[in-house]
Write an enzyme that holds these catalytic residues in place. Structure first.
Site, mmCIF file in Angstrom:
data_model
loop_
_atom_site.group_PDB
_atom_site.id
_atom_site.type_symbol
_atom_site.label_atom_id
_atom_site.label_comp_id
_atom_site.label_asym_id
_atom_site.label_seq_id
_atom_site.Cartn_x
_atom_site.Cartn_y
_atom_site.Cartn_z
ATOM 1 N N SER A 15 0.723 -2.254 -2.185
ATOM 2 C CA SER A 15 -0.510 -1.955 -2.935
ATOM 3 C C SER A 15 -0.767 -0.446 -3.001
ATOM 4 C CB SER A 15 -1.710 -2.697 -2.346
ATOM 5 O OG SER A 15 -2.076 -2.174 -1.098
ATOM 6 N N ASN A 16 -0.355 0.290 -1.980
ATOM 7 C CA ASN A 16 -0.475 1.751 -2.065
ATOM 8 C C ASN A 16 0.510 2.323 -3.083
ATOM 9 O OD1 ASN A 16 -2.499 3.037 -0.165
ATOM 10 N ND2 ASN A 16 -1.546 1.510 1.171
ATOM 11 N N ASN A 106 2.705 10.140 5.064
ATOM 12 C CA ASN A 106 2.475 8.738 5.412
ATOM 13 C C ASN A 106 0.989 8.444 5.279
ATOM 14 O OD1 ASN A 106 3.030 6.124 6.594
ATOM 15 N ND2 ASN A 106 2.144 6.881 8.503
ATOM 16 N N HIS A 108 -1.967 5.881 6.970
ATOM 17 C CA HIS A 108 -2.191 5.017 8.136
ATOM 18 C C HIS A 108 -3.641 4.524 8.116
ATOM 19 C CE1 HIS A 108 -1.554 3.438 12.153
ATOM 20 N NE2 HIS A 108 -2.740 3.938 12.478
ATOM 21 N N GLU A 173 -7.819 3.530 1.022
ATOM 22 C CA GLU A 173 -6.438 4.039 0.974
ATOM 23 C C GLU A 173 -6.004 4.264 -0.472
ATOM 24 O OE1 GLU A 173 -3.433 2.043 3.391
ATOM 25 O OE2 GLU A 173 -5.020 1.118 4.573
HETATM 26 C C1 GRF Z 1 -1.481 -0.058 4.589
HETATM 27 O O1 GRF Z 1 -2.631 -0.454 5.287
HETATM 28 C C2 GRF Z 1 -0.947 1.244 5.126
HETATM 29 O O2 GRF Z 1 -1.956 2.106 5.564
HETATM 30 C C3 GRF Z 1 -0.121 0.778 6.295
HETATM 31 O O3 GRF Z 1 0.489 -0.411 5.874
HETATM 32 C C4 GRF Z 1 -0.307 -1.009 4.850
HETATM 33 C C5 GRF Z 1 0.583 -1.150 3.664
HETATM 34 O O4 GRF Z 1 -0.018 -1.865 2.615
HETATM 35 N N1 GRF Z 1 0.811 1.823 6.698
HETATM 36 P P1 GRF Z 1 0.654 -1.864 1.191
HETATM 37 O O5 GRF Z 1 2.105 -2.339 1.372
HETATM 38 O O6 GRF Z 1 0.598 -0.478 0.621
HETATM 39 O O7 GRF Z 1 -0.145 -2.849 0.388
#
Ligand code: GRF
Length: 216
Positions: A15-16, A106, A108, A173
């Site tokens: 999703s990011n 990264n 987090h 995020e």
């Molecule tokens: C997110 O919460 C990120 O901060 C962490 O892992 C999760 C990944 O989510 N490192 P996605 O795969 O981006 O939906």
């Protein structure tokens, strides 16, 4: 002007990655996603890359060095200037981190340095903090360490469970990562020791209290 080419490393949902793809859909955004690399064949994020027409590969997981070598080659072939870890769940080879130092970031789901490692939202709830959030940082050898670029604060609500808190942090995020990548692409980040100075960046003048002082 040529846009910064970003390589995104994923392991799962992506999703990011999607938030970065969506940001880059605006031609005025100074970065584009040039390649997506997954260490898992079943990562849902691969379909997001495919849907956006972005080259994507699964790099072998046989061992850490083999993954790093394959990822490094794909990133260089794609002309990448920034590597963004987005839910990438493997420890990276030290040589890879050194080779990409200051060009490797990264995200987090906590306000680092609090709650590094797995289940950051669960750790926050267990600690009883009133605020948590998320952090984008330059990557150093130790897990979830490195100069902090940007953070977003999310209040913990009474009765929150891990899923609810994680959802609200995730929404933050999706705003924070495109912002941090934009600042990098614009050349506005300067690393001084363990701190990142943001040219033209200004902290909001806020003091948020939780619980709010307006409670009756
Ligand atoms: C997110 O919460 C990120 O901060 C962490 O892992 C999760 C990944 O989510 N490192 P996605 O795969 O981006 O939906």
């Amino acid at each position: 002007m040529a846009r910064l080419k970003v390589g995104v490393l994923i392991s799962g949902r992506g999703s990011n990655l999607q938030a970065l793809i969506d940001a880059a859909a605006d031609p005025a955004y100074p970065a584009e996603i040039a390649v997506v690399i997954s260490n898992r064949r079943d990562a849902a994020g691969l379909a997001r890359a495919a849907a956006a027409g972005i080259p994507h590969i699964v790099a072998p997981e046989t061992d850490r060095a083999a993954f790093a070598a394959a990822a490094d080659r794909a990133l260089r072939d794609a002309g990448v200037g920034l590597v963004a870890l987005a839910g990438f769940m493997r420890l990276l080879d030290e040589g890879f981190v050194a080779a990409w130092t200051d060009r490797l970031v990264n995200i987090h789901p906590s306000l680092l340095p609090a709650f590094p490692g797995l289940h950051a939202q669960r750790q926050a709830l267990a600690a009883g903090v009133k605020f948590s959030g998320c952090t984008v940082h330059f990557v150093r050898a130790a897990v979830d360490t490195g100069p902090i670029i940007a953070q977003a604060v999310v209040a913990v609500a009474d009765g929150d469970d891990e899923a609810r808190l994680a959802d609200r942090i995730l929404a933050a995020e999706h705003r924070l990562y495109p912002l941090a990548v934009r600042l990098f692409a614009e050349g506005r980040l300067r690393i001084v020791g363990n701190q990142v100075a943001v040219a033209g960046g200004a902290a909001p003048a806020l003091a948020a209290l939780n619980p709010s002082e307006t409670l009756t």
